[in-house]
Design a protein around this motif. Structure first.
Motif, PDB file in Angstrom:
ATOM      1  N   UNK A  47      31.731  49.047  35.288  1.00 37.46           N
ATOM      2  CA  UNK A  47      30.389  48.548  35.153  1.00 37.46           C
ATOM      3  C   UNK A  47      29.127  49.128  35.963  1.00 37.46           C
ATOM      4  N   UNK A  48      29.415  50.579  36.139  1.00 41.45           N
ATOM      5  CA  UNK A  48      28.605  51.421  36.311  1.00 41.45           C
ATOM      6  C   UNK A  48      27.319  51.142  37.547  1.00 41.45           C
ATOM      7  N   UNK A  49      28.488  50.711  38.627  1.00 44.74           N
ATOM      8  CA  UNK A  49      27.764  50.351  40.012  1.00 44.74           C
ATOM      9  C   UNK A  49      28.579  50.775  41.228  1.00 44.74           C
ATOM     10  N   UNK A  50      27.843  51.170  42.208  1.00 46.15           N
ATOM     11  CA  UNK A  50      28.382  51.640  43.442  1.00 46.15           C
ATOM     12  C   UNK A  50      29.067  50.335  44.135  1.00 46.15           C
ATOM     13  N   UNK A  51      30.068  50.481  45.002  1.00 43.74           N
ATOM     14  CA  UNK A  51      30.855  49.544  45.636  1.00 43.74           C
ATOM     15  C   UNK A  51      31.040  49.872  47.065  1.00 43.74           C
ATOM     16  N   UNK A  52      30.735  48.998  48.183  1.00 40.74           N
ATOM     17  CA  UNK A  52      31.308  49.179  49.524  1.00 40.74           C
ATOM     18  C   UNK A  52      32.448  48.399  49.857  1.00 40.74           C
ATOM     19  N   UNK A  53      33.614  49.136  49.728  1.00 43.45           N
ATOM     20  CA  UNK A  53      34.864  48.405  49.559  1.00 43.45           C
ATOM     21  C   UNK A  53      35.466  48.452  51.201  1.00 43.45           C
ATOM     22  N   UNK A  78      31.367  55.557  44.037  1.00 43.95           N
ATOM     23  CA  UNK A  78      30.106  55.868  42.959  1.00 43.95           C
ATOM     24  C   UNK A  78      30.165  55.180  41.862  1.00 43.95           C
ATOM     25  N   UNK A  79      29.367  55.226  40.946  1.00 40.75           N
ATOM     26  CA  UNK A  79      29.110  54.532  39.654  1.00 40.75           C
ATOM     27  C   UNK A  79      30.355  55.097  38.808  1.00 40.75           C
ATOM     28  N   UNK A  80      31.057  56.013  38.923  1.00 39.35           N
ATOM     29  CA  UNK A  80      32.098  56.440  38.356  1.00 39.35           C
ATOM     30  C   UNK A  80      33.694  56.125  39.076  1.00 39.35           C
ATOM     31  N   UNK A  81      33.273  55.597  40.008  1.00 40.82           N
ATOM     32  CA  UNK A  81      34.803  55.165  40.674  1.00 40.82           C
ATOM     33  C   UNK A  81      35.311  56.239  41.840  1.00 40.82           C
ATOM     34  N   UNK A 133      31.134  44.366  49.791  1.00 36.65           N
ATOM     35  CA  UNK A 133      32.484  43.303  49.933  1.00 36.65           C
ATOM     36  C   UNK A 133      32.701  43.177  51.539  1.00 36.65           C
ATOM     37  N   UNK A 134      33.095  41.783  51.837  1.00 34.81           N
ATOM     38  CA  UNK A 134      33.554  41.638  53.354  1.00 34.81           C
ATOM     39  C   UNK A 134      34.506  42.313  54.043  1.00 34.81           C
ATOM     40  N   UNK A 135      34.621  42.317  55.202  1.00 32.26           N
ATOM     41  CA  UNK A 135      35.514  43.085  56.184  1.00 32.26           C
ATOM     42  C   UNK A 135      36.881  42.847  55.918  1.00 32.26           C
ATOM     43  N   UNK A 136      37.545  43.839  55.602  1.00 30.77           N
ATOM     44  CA  UNK A 136      39.107  43.735  55.075  1.00 30.77           C
ATOM     45  C   UNK A 136      39.396  42.432  54.385  1.00 30.77           C
ATOM     46  N   UNK A 137      38.612  42.074  53.441  1.00 32.09           N
ATOM     47  CA  UNK A 137      38.621  40.940  52.744  1.00 32.09           C
ATOM     48  C   UNK A 137      39.999  40.575  52.093  1.00 32.09           C
ATOM     49  N   UNK A 138      40.886  41.779  51.763  1.00 33.67           N
ATOM     50  CA  UNK A 138      41.956  41.381  50.883  1.00 33.67           C
ATOM     51  C   UNK A 138      43.019  40.689  51.594  1.00 33.67           C
ATOM     52  N   UNK A 164      45.740  48.141  50.683  1.00 32.09           N
ATOM     53  CA  UNK A 164      44.196  48.619  50.738  1.00 32.09           C
ATOM     54  C   UNK A 164      44.256  49.751  49.380  1.00 32.09           C
ATOM     55  N   UNK A 165      45.238  50.657  49.582  1.00 29.58           N
ATOM     56  CA  UNK A 165      45.414  51.584  48.140  1.00 29.58           C
ATOM     57  C   UNK A 165      45.098  50.966  47.084  1.00 29.58           C
ATOM     58  N   UNK A 166      45.922  49.907  46.791  1.00 31.58           N
ATOM     59  CA  UNK A 166      45.760  49.238  45.433  1.00 31.58           C
ATOM     60  C   UNK A 166      44.464  48.817  45.383  1.00 31.58           C
ATOM     61  N   UNK A 167      43.931  48.144  46.339  1.00 28.47           N
ATOM     62  CA  UNK A 167      42.515  47.678  46.290  1.00 28.47           C
ATOM     63  C   UNK A 167      41.608  48.821  45.729  1.00 28.47           C
ATOM     64  N   UNK A 168      41.474  49.795  46.262  1.00 26.91           N
ATOM     65  CA  UNK A 168      40.691  50.925  46.306  1.00 26.91           C
ATOM     66  C   UNK A 168      40.863  51.342  44.783  1.00 26.91           C
TER      67      UNK A 168
END
Length: 346
Positions: A122-128, A146-149, A86-91, A108-112
């Protein structure tokens, strides 16, 4: 006049209407992953990488922007990505309402939390890429889920702009971390970091295989050069301009653009090795004779680079390197440098 004339114009009109309805939230998007039976079998080290661009995506409030971003992420799910950046501080980017740094941190805490739910579903990694805090200091960060959040780790932007510092942010530690995933080692740099070499080299030294770059802008050739220089996959996610994906040779694998303005998703094969062509080219014919279509050798003739890639789950590149006494570009360079040092001191 033929009523069926100019089908291209009709298609463009239909595509524009569909895109507009989707952006207004009128069209629903299936956010559930496809069944495994609907997905072709992947190579052992095939990784599907996705990136998001906020180009042309605006909202009145941060909450609305988060919903818009989730809508874009939903569209990527048809490819069952292994990781989405995801983009830099997108929120709080491209948002009409202005927020204090404390408010950005709180949201940010809500976003995470919501991103963790998405990762697990969705069983995927995220770069937030959001704001984080420790001991009263606030950072421009990227959190890997990770895939488990679950939180794998966090990178804090090393090289902040003057405006960021004046607005209360603190630069991150100089030692850029790498993170172990189930498909390989990954690292992160953020936006302004591209103007310095230290973080990128640290990630290379720590054997990162994919580096993610959340950013406010596209970066273009400067990012392509990083991929080639360090011979790792580089994936970007941007607030404006194109988000792109480059292979270890600097070859562009995917990008956002006119028809897919806000996301890309494409596979990268990590089961490959980058070599200096000479003297190892002397073994290439024998390798081809033995492995045939199970491998691919790509030669860059002027540069004298070669890439050997496995196209079969039965073939490991490390085994080929050992069998034919081949050295990777990095090992070849290291051994040559050691020989030079020894010769000077003799």
């Amino acid at each position: 006049m033929d009523k069926n004339a100019n089908p291209r114009r009709k298609f463009l009109k239909s595509a524009a209407l569909t895109s507009g309805l989707s952006s207004m939230g009128i069209l629903s998007v299936n956010s559930h992953p496809l069944p495994d039976s609907a997905v072709p079998k992947k190579l052992p080290r095939e990784v599907w990488v996705a990136g998001i661009s906020q180009e042309g995506v605006y909202a009145d409030k941060a909450e609305d922007m988060l919903d818009r971003i989730f809508s874009l992420m939903d569209k990527v799910l048809v490819n069952q990505p292994d990781i989405i950046c995801l983009p830099e501080v997108f929120h709080t980017a491209n948002v009409t309402k202005k927020y204090t740094l404390a408010e950005k941190l709180a949201f940010s805490n809500t976003v995470l939390s919501k991103m963790a739910d998405f990762a697990k579903l969705n069983n995927c990694y995220l770069v937030v890429a959001v704001n984080t805090e420790e001991k009263g200091k606030i950072f421009n960060s990227a959190v890997l889920l990770d895939r488990e959040g679950a939180r794998v780790g966090e990178y804090r932007k090393i090289h902040l702009t003057e405006d960021e510092i004046n607005n209360g942010l603190t630069p991150g530690p100089l030692d850029a971390p790498v993170f172990q995933t189930d498909f390989g080692k990954v690292g992160i740099q953020i936006c302004f970091d591209v103007m310095w070499e230290d973080g990128w080299q640290k990630l290379k030294d720590k054997q990162a295989e994919i580096v993610f770059w959340p950013s406010a802008y596209g970066g273009g050739q400067s990012l392509q050069a990083k991929a080639l220089q360090h011979r790792y996959v580089l994936a970007t996610s941007t607030r404006k301009g194109s988000a792109k994906l480059w292979d270890i040779t600097g070859h562009e694998l995917a990008k956002t653009g006119f028809w897919e303005k806000n996301y890309y998703c494409a596979p990268v094969n990590l089961e490959k090795a980058f070599l200096h062509t000479w003297p190892f080219v002397r073994h290439f014919d024998k390798i081809k004779e033995k492995y045939g279509r199970k491998i691919r050798i790509t030669n860059f003739h002027e540069e004298e680079w070669s890439v050997i890639e496995s196209l079969s789950p039965e073939v490991l590149i490390s085994a080929i390197l050992k069998e034919f006494n081949l050295k990777t570009y990095d090992q070849h360079r290291h051994d040559s440098e050691m020989a030079q040092i020894k010769a000077r001191n003799t």
